[in-house]
Design an enzyme around this catalytic site. Structure first.
Site, short mmCIF file in Angstrom:
data_model
loop_
_atom_site.label_atom_id
_atom_site.label_comp_id
_atom_site.label_asym_id
_atom_site.label_seq_id
_atom_site.Cartn_x
_atom_site.Cartn_y
_atom_site.Cartn_z
CB SER A 152 -5.41 -12.50 -5.94
OG SER A 152 -5.41 -11.38 -5.07
CB THR B 194 -0.94 -0.01 1.22
OG1 THR B 194 -1.78 -1.16 1.15
CG2 THR B 194 -1.81 1.25 1.25
CB ALA C 159 4.28 -17.38 -22.04
CB CYS D 92 -1.29 -16.48 -13.52
SG CYS D 92 0.22 -16.17 -14.45
CB THR D 93 -0.51 -19.71 -17.76
OG1 THR D 93 0.68 -20.27 -17.19
CG2 THR D 93 -0.27 -18.26 -18.14
CD GLU E 50 -6.31 -17.60 -10.66
OE1 GLU E 50 -5.39 -17.81 -11.46
OE2 GLU E 50 -6.41 -16.57 -9.97
CD GLU F 68 0.53 -9.44 -16.90
OE1 GLU F 68 -0.39 -10.28 -17.01
OE2 GLU F 68 1.05 -8.87 -17.87
N GLY G 224 -5.17 -6.94 -7.08
CA GLY G 224 -5.01 -6.02 -8.20
C GLY G 224 -6.07 -4.94 -8.25
#
Length: 509
Positions: free
Chosen positions: A240, A224, A459, A295-296, A395, A261, A244
């Protein structure tokens, strides 16, 4: 890991307040680093105080004045040296990633390789920070645009890729002339300390200010501080969707920039024309790699009804072969979840699947006994569900794969795939050119990444990485992602002795 191995990475445990006994868990001014592989504490790291935070930012502000005036190719040379040092330390840093985070050693090595690759990419970019030359409508005028550094870039990273995501951001931000301040996940602080040591040594050997790259440690409160700080034009945050969203709101209130992301809910569409051997390999690695904590990671497998039973049977058989254990032992395919909180989320998800009408095809459980003392090891799950279920729309960061049946043509599958709030990675398995092109068209996948005949996970550095919707819209790594770390400026030069106005406006005095 041994103290000797940690010293290779510049880490001397006594400098970080290592201890034994109950005080590991009671000191509020420290962060406990422990390994999910065995549950044992590794080290205790001091949290950054607000006073120290201010010192870091002031040093960064001073360093940016020096760093931005160094020619971009010279900045690239520093990143080249970083890449070389990472090549030297790859086996040890990869082992630390595996030990502190819990991913397999092969994946730990792969993560360090990503760091090396982005350094190579960034070195090339350091000579290609191009702007455009634009034809002016006014005679005797020249127009062009150029890119300048933003200043300080704040980087917030998640536990699942504790070093690579920092490198994606830092390598590009630094060659663009920025300095960086990194707040890593409090679950993997030693990985961050190792990276900071490596880069700090390179900066020192080049007689450059240490404030070019800084590290701060702590929980959400420290994040923060970064988000609210008007001295930091850009915050790049990975994690997460919930995190975000808060970062986006906080930074937007001061009109700062964000690169987000966030969550993924990734699907592979399997058509009747799919190569099923490739499909099974891609789906299994996508679902169980990193214990489903990418995340993928593949969350959903959307399979045509004509081959559904065959795919289901093949997957169930493949899951019987998965070996679970110490990620540093290469015989195992899957290691632990990051901590017992993640395990509880996994357990809760299994309950919700049943409550909402899903059918468990491969049962999940928490492993115990010898080798599983940390309480973080679970078995991968396959569940037969419908796409609209609440639990499927979420998710869940765990090795849970949802099987979803579709009928009709590929457009029906694409509609199911797109019908979630996240939009990171997607894939289609097909040998039919038309199906592949429909999937990649403007009427196809709505994700930032869309693959044909490979899975959702993994990736290459050369392409821009990121997604749409609740994934946040950010782009990191390759292509022209470097532009987010710079401010664009349009310049017009009049080299005549008159002052014509644009749009033919007349204003005579």
């Amino acid at each position: 890991m041994t103290e000797k191995e940690l010293k290779i990475l510049g880490i001397k445990l006594k400098n970080y307040g290592t201890s034994t006994g109950s005080d590991w868990f009671t000191n509020k001014d420290t962060i406990l680093s422990s390994s999910p592989t065995n549950g044992k504490p590794i080290a205790r790291i001091e949290r950054t105080s607000h006073k120290d935070y201010e010192k870091v930012i002031k040093e960064a502000e001073n360093a940016k004045l020096i760093w931005r005036d160094i020619p971009a190719p010279k900045r690239g040379e520093v990143i080249r040296q970083l890449g070389e040092k990472l090549r030297e330390t790859k086996p040890t840093l990869g082992k630390l990633v595996s030990y502190e985070m819990g991913k397999s050693y092969q994946e730990g090595l792969g993560e360090v390789q990503e760091m090396i690759d982005i350094c190579d990419f960034a070195v090339g970019i350091s000579r290609q920070l191009y702007g455009n030359t634009i034809h002016s409508e006014r005679p005797g005028h020249r127009m062009y645009d150029q890119y300048h550094p933003l200043g300080i870039v704040g980087i917030i990273t998640a536990f699942n890729f504790p070093v690579a995501v920092w490198a994606w951001n830092s390598a590009l931000a630094l060659v663009c002339g920025n300095v960086v301040v990194w707040k890593p996940s409090e679950k993997t602080p030693l990985c961050a300390i190792a990276c900071q040591h490596i880069l700090a040594d390179i900066l020192k050997s080049n007689k450059l200010p240490e404030g070019i790259s800084s590290l701060i440690t702590g929980d959400a409160e420290v994040g923060t501080w970064l988000s609210k700080d008007r001295r930091i034009p850009l915050i790049s945050a990975t994690g997460s969707t919930r995190m975000g969203r808060q970062v986006a709101i906080t930074v937007a209130e001061r009109f700062g920039k964000t690169l987000l992301e966030l969550g993924g809910n990734n699907a592979i569409v399997v058509t009747p024309n799919a190569d099923l051997k490739m499909t099974i390999i891609g789906a299994v690695f996508g679902a169980v790699g990193t214990a489903g904590q990418r995340c993928t990671s593949t969350r959903r497998l959307i399979v045509h009804e004509s081959i559904y039973d065959k795919v289901q049977q093949s997957l169930v058989e493949a899951y019987k072969q998965i070996k679970i254990g110490d990620p540093l032992d290469t015989q195992y395919h899957m290691g632990p979840l990051i901590d017992t909180d993640a395990v509880q989320i996994y357990v809760n998800a299994l309950t919700k699947i049943k409550e909402q009408g899903g059918k468990i095809l491969v049962t999940g459980r928490v492993l115990d006994g010898e080798g599983y003392e940390s309480g973080c090891y679970v078995t991968p799950v396959i569940a037969e569900v419908e796409n609209h279920l609440d639990i499927v729309q979420e998710e869940t960061f765990a090795p849970i794969l949802y099987l979803i049946k579709y009928s009709g043509d590929v457009r029906n599958a694409i509609e199911l795939q797109n019908n979630v709030r996240q939009g990171l990675s997607s894939a289609i398995m097909t040998t039919n050119l038309r199906e592949a092109e429909i999937f990649l068209s403007q009427n196809g996948s709505d994700c930032g990444i869309a693959n044909v005949n490979i899975g959702t996970s993994g990736a290459e550095i050369g392409g821009a990485f990121g997604g749409e919707k609740e994934t946040g819209g950010g782009r990191e790594s390759g292509s022209d992602a470097w532009k987010v770390y710079m401010r664009r400026q349009t310049n017009t030069i009049n080299y005549t002795s008159s002052l014509p106005l644009a749009q033919g406006i007349k204003f005579d005095l």
